[in-house]
Every structure is written in structure tokens, then in C-alpha cells.
Scaffold this motif. Structure first.
Motif, PDB file in Angstrom:
ATOM      1  N   ARG A 120     121.288  81.397  26.599  1.00  0.00           N
ATOM      2  CA  ARG A 120     121.907  82.649  26.149  1.00  0.00           C
ATOM      3  C   ARG A 120     120.892  83.626  25.577  1.00  0.00           C
ATOM      4  N   ARG A 172     123.313  87.824  37.787  1.00  0.00           N
ATOM      5  CA  ARG A 172     124.289  88.819  38.261  1.00  0.00           C
ATOM      6  C   ARG A 172     124.900  88.369  39.580  1.00  0.00           C
ATOM      7  N   VAL A 177     127.101  85.439  32.873  1.00  0.00           N
ATOM      8  CA  VAL A 177     126.858  86.421  31.812  1.00  0.00           C
ATOM      9  C   VAL A 177     125.353  86.525  31.562  1.00  0.00           C
ATOM     10  N   PRO A 178     124.797  87.725  31.448  1.00  0.00           N
ATOM     11  CA  PRO A 178     123.365  87.851  31.211  1.00  0.00           C
ATOM     12  C   PRO A 178     122.960  87.322  29.831  1.00  0.00           C
ATOM     13  N   THR A 180     120.580  87.491  26.351  1.00  0.00           N
ATOM     14  CA  THR A 180     119.958  88.494  25.494  1.00  0.00           C
ATOM     15  C   THR A 180     118.448  88.385  25.634  1.00  0.00           C
ATOM     16  N   ASP A 216     124.737  96.152  30.575  1.00  0.00           N
ATOM     17  CA  ASP A 216     125.273  94.839  30.218  1.00  0.00           C
ATOM     18  C   ASP A 216     124.316  93.902  29.482  1.00  0.00           C
ATOM     19  N   VAL A 217     123.055  94.268  29.328  1.00  0.00           N
ATOM     20  CA  VAL A 217     122.086  93.361  28.722  1.00  0.00           C
ATOM     21  C   VAL A 217     121.655  93.902  27.370  1.00  0.00           C
ATOM     22  N   ALA A 218     121.684  93.054  26.348  1.00  0.00           N
ATOM     23  CA  ALA A 218     121.256  93.439  25.005  1.00  0.00           C
ATOM     24  C   ALA A 218     119.766  93.154  24.828  1.00  0.00           C
ATOM     25  N   ARG A 264     122.603  92.592  17.725  1.00  0.00           N
ATOM     26  CA  ARG A 264     123.188  93.029  19.003  1.00  0.00           C
ATOM     27  C   ARG A 264     122.828  91.993  20.057  1.00  0.00           C
ATOM     28  N   THR A 266     124.081  89.866  23.750  1.00  0.00           N
ATOM     29  CA  THR A 266     124.962  89.916  24.914  1.00  0.00           C
ATOM     30  C   THR A 266     126.053  88.862  24.816  1.00  0.00           C
ATOM     31  N   ALA A 267     125.666  87.666  24.424  1.00  0.00           N
ATOM     32  CA  ALA A 267     126.609  86.552  24.343  1.00  0.00           C
ATOM     33  C   ALA A 267     126.482  85.918  22.952  1.00  0.00           C
TER      34      ALA A 267
END
Length: 487
Positions: A120, A172, A177-178, A180, A216-218, A264, A266-267
Motif C-alpha cells: 500500500r 491500473r 488500488v494504487p 501511496t 488517483d495517486v497520493a 494524505r 491513497t489507501a
């Protein structure tokens, strides 16, 4: 004498020293750039939380050399973290690393891990030069050999931007899910800079991928702080004598550590707050304070200290004139450029000087002086640029830059060659060989656009200060130049 073959650090002889059941730990992070700093900093924080949450083990990746894997694989990827204060040394075994991959020979396996849904976070400590960017602008360098390679062979990337972009593309395509992207390097706004670099790389290949990364990517920015010298043979010997186990690559550091992260992701993320990490909305004030006060004065002391014959930063700061130089630089030049309400800057300055003076921490001036063309823009030039804009003096900051010019010329004050480690070292030596007088040398170096942007290179007060300081460094030497400022 410890026999390294019979007493090698391993799970079998160090299990009692690990504070959690390592068999329960599973990977949640891939880390690119597995150097000493990561092992003394992020890996130690992760190690602290694995007892409560074992799903955040680290798969490390060395992008250039296999020596870290070669050293740690025979000891089950365990290593000793040594914390040296003024009169106390503490030892702990870190077990957060579950595997180390050499990107050159394990690239497919590395990408497989980076594409695994369990991962993640992909974090980075690849140093400033590992981003393949132009430090003066923060833009990706499309003429960098690794970027040229990765754009031509995107399935077989060798650069950090190429690896991150390829893994995000694979996720992708698979509907995963991308992750972080967590930069832990000394870049200004390192998350935003990394995002711009990776997105710029992706856009050259696939606009849809670039839009996916943007949306979509933090890329949270971070501030990292811990002084970590290179490990020596003396360190290995002292660790073996103190612990009774031979460790092929221990890491030595100071007791102080700090990590500030923008919250911040992404997941999922680890419960960083439980192990002393500061989670904030905006890391920029913390980062600016650290880059300009700690890193800027560190680089100043490294170049001038090396030229004056000091091997270690602690020796340099022990000289009253050099300590006064760093104190005055931070007080009179840096602190005026920092935003308000970021803590007691005078106390921070004094703490930094005490940390630099730690005699147990053998941090070589030569080590800090590496890769100056990548470091100067964020460590020193931002301060100089802000002061010029305000019409304020830049004497000490300009001295640090002039010392860098003197250092990268490649010959020390005794006429011996300096082992200059810098991505631009060949160009810098060529400028030095053809420069001649200090004013010609300064003009030659100011044309290195990767370091100096055009407005700064054309600022007359900056040029004049550099020429004056370089003249003094060449004819009087670093020690006398520093002492003349203290008068």
C-alpha cells in the motif's frame, strides 16, 4: 575476536532481541533505495509498530548495487541499529526488512511486489540525484540516460520514476488500488516534486496513465531528520564486541529522530502516530526550516571543513570560528527567510549545533559534500534567492556556495586531488581547468543551469560575493577565510 562465520547475526541467535513475532510479519511497503538512512530512520519507525500491526513489513530494493543484499541476506535481513549519544551507546536489532531485491537482477520480482495488492506504500530514499530531475527547476531531465532507457523500454525500467510509473500502470491495468508514493528525500516539497516527475514521465508514454496518477495517486510530502554517517570497519568491530554477534552492515546514528508526514494516503497507512511520527496537513514549513537550517549549514560546514582539513563535522564544529559561522548563518541569514509560527528557531539552531558537535557520531565532511550539484538549490540557493529579493546581505550563504565551487574544482589546499562524487563532476572539473581567475571560474560555474537558474546566475550582488569569497579561499585558504568573518 568474534568469528563472523560462527557468530553471524541471524534470527536463531537474535530472536530474543526482537520485540514481536517476526513470523507473523507480512509485507505492506516496498522501499526503493535501501541505504543507511532508511535503515536508521523509516525502518526503525516501522519496526516499532510491527508488534501492534504486523502487516507493514518492508521489501527493500537497491537500485544500483547488490552489496546491501549481499551483506544482510545471510543474516535473515536483520541488522543492528546503533544510537550513539555523548556518553551512551544503545543497540537494537531491527527486523522490519523481510527481503532485499537488487533491481538490476530482480527487476521482475520487484515489479511483482510493487503490483501486489498487499503493498500500500512505495517509499523512496534514492537521494536527490535518484529522481533524474533538474534540481534548479524540479522538472524531469529527459536527457538523463536512465530516463532515455526507460522511455524506450518501459517494461524494463531502471530509474525510480520509471519503476513507480510502470508499477502504477500495471496496477491500473489489473484494477488494483494504487499505492501511496512516499518520498523521504531532501527535496523541496518532496511529495509534490515526486508527483510532478512521475506524472511528467508517464505523460511521455501514455496520457491516460498520467491523468490516472494525477487523479488517483497520493504523494504526501514528508520531512525526515536523522544524522546517519557511513558505516566503518571500526563500527562493525565495536558492534561485534558489544553484542557478541557479527553484523556485516550495522547502521550508526544519533539518538535524535524526527519524521513529519502530510496525512494524505491513497489507501491504508500504518498507525504512524503511535510511534512518534507527526501527521500534518502541510509539511512545507517544517521542511523549509530543516532544509535551510540543518541541511544548509551542514553543507556549509562540509565544504569549508573539508577544505580546512577537518575529516568529521564534529571536528569542524569544535573549531570556534566554524561554529560561529554556522550559528551566525542560521541566525542572521536563514531565520529571516522562514515563515512565522514554526517553533523556537533559536532553540532549534542551538540543538542543531549540539547535534553536529556529537563526538560519537563520525560524520565525514567528504560524505556530506557528495552530490552538491543536486543539493545546493534546496539547501542554500533558496535562502540566497529570498534574501536578494528582499535586498538583504548574503555573505555567509555565498561563502558556502563559493566553497562548493572550490571543492568541486578537484584539488585541495595542499595540491592533492579531491575525490569529488557528483553526477556533474566531469563538467565541473572541466570548468575548473579552463576557468583561471576567480571571476572566470565563477562565471563558468554560474552557467551550470542544473544548479543556478537564470535570474540567480545573473544577479550582480551574488556574482560579486562569490568572486570575493573564491578569491579568499584560493589565496588565504578556508580556515583563514572563516576566521576573518568572525573578526
Amino acid at each position: 575476536m568474534i568469528d563472523p562465520l560462527r557468530s553471524r547475526l541471524s534470527e536463531s541467535n537474535a530472536a530474543a532481541s526482537i520485540r514481536y513475532d517476526r513470523s507473523r510479519v507480512t509485507p505492506g511497503i516496498v522501499h526503493l533505495g535501501l541505504g543507511a538512512f532508511h535503515r536508521a530512520h523509516m525502518a526503525a519507525y516501522i519496526d516499532d509498530l510491527l508488534g501492534a500491526d504486523p502487516n507493514w513489513g518492508i521489501i527493500g530494493a537497491s537500485l544500483k548495487r547488490p552489496d546491501t543484499r549481499d551483506a544482510l541476506a545471510p543474516q535473515d535481513f536483520l541488522y543492528t541499529l546503533v544510537m550513539r549519544g555523548g556518553s551512551e551507546t544503545r543497540y537494537r536489532i531491527v527486523g522490519a526488512l523481510l527481503d532485499i531485491l537488487h533491481a538490476g537482477s530482480h527487476r521482475r520480482n520487484l515489479l511483482r511486489w510493487m503490483t501486489d495488492p498487499a503493498i500500500r506504500i512505495v517509499s523512496l530514499t534514492v537521494t536527490e540525484k535518484g529522481y533524474c530531475h533538474d534540481p534548479a527547476t524540479g522538472r524531469l531531465s529527459f536527457d538523463h540516460p536512465d530516463i532515455i532507457h526507460d522511455l524506450a523500454a518501459p517494461d524494463n525500467p531502471v530509474s525510480a520514476p520509471g519503476l513507480v510509473a510502470r508499477a502504477l500502470d500495471l496496477r491500473r491495468a489489473a484494477g488494483i488500488v494504487p499505492f501511496t508514493v512516499l518520498s523521504c528525500d531532501n527535496l523541496p516539497e518532496n511529495g509534490r516534486t515526486t508527483a510532478a516527475i512521475v506524472t511528467e514521465f508517464a505523460a511521455r508514454r501514455d496520457e491516460k496513465l498520467a491523468r490516472h496518477i494525477e487523479a488517483d495517486v497520493a504523494f504526501p510530502s514528508t520531512m525526515v531528520d536523522r544524522i546517519v554517517p557511513a558505516t566503518t570497519e571500526e563500527d562493525r568491530t565495536s558492534v561485534a564486541e558489544a553484542t557478541g554477534r557479527y553484523d556485516a552492515w550495522p547502521v550508526v546514528t544519533e539518538p535524535f529522530t524526527q519524521w513529519v508526514i502530510e496525512d494524505r494516503f491513497t489507501a491504508q497507512r500504518p498507525s504512524f502516530e503511535t510511534v512518534g511520527v507527526e501527521l500534518v496537513a502541510d509539511v512545507r514549513p517544517h521542511e523549509l526550516k530543516k532544509l535551510r537550517m540543518l541541511n544548509g549549514s551542514h553543507s556549509m560546514l562540509a565544504y569549508l571543513g573539508y577544505l580546512a582539513g577537518f575529516e568529521f563535522i564534529s571536528d569542524t564544529v569544535a573549531d570556534p570560528a566554524f561554529r560561529d559561522l554556522a550559528h551566525t548563518f542560521m541566525t542572521s541569514e536563514v531565520m529571516e527567510t522562514l515563515p512565522p509560527n514554526i517553533g523556537d528557531l533559536a532553540a532549534y539552531r542551538d540543538a542543531l549545533l549540539d547535534r553536529f558537535a556529537n563526538p560519537a557520531l563520525k560524520h565525514r565532511t567528504w560524505q556530506i559534500a557528495m552530490d552538491g550539484s543536486q543539493k545546493l538549490p534546496q539547501r542554500l540557493l533558496g535562502t540566497i534567492r529570498d534574501r536578494l529579493r528582499l535586498g538583504l546581505p548574503i555573505s555567509r550563504g555565498a561563502l558556502a556556495v563559493a566553497a562548493w565551487m572550490r571543492y568541486v574544482s578537484g584539488i585541495d589546499e595542499t595540491g592533492r586531488a579531491i575525490d569529488v562524487r557528483d553526477p556533474l563532476s566531469a563538467r565541473l572539473r572541466a570548468i575548473a581547468r579552463s576557468g583561471g581567475s576567480p571571476d572566470n571560474l565563477v562565471d563558468g560555474f554560474l552557467k551550470v543551469h542544473e544548479v543556478f537558474d537564470t535570474p540567480l546566475a545573473q544577479a550582480p550582488d551574488f556574482r560579486t560575493a562569490l568572486i570575493d569569497h573564491l578569491e579568499s579561499l584560493v589565496h588565504l585558504g578556508a580556515a583563514q577565510t572563516v576566521r576573518s568573518l568572525a573578526l
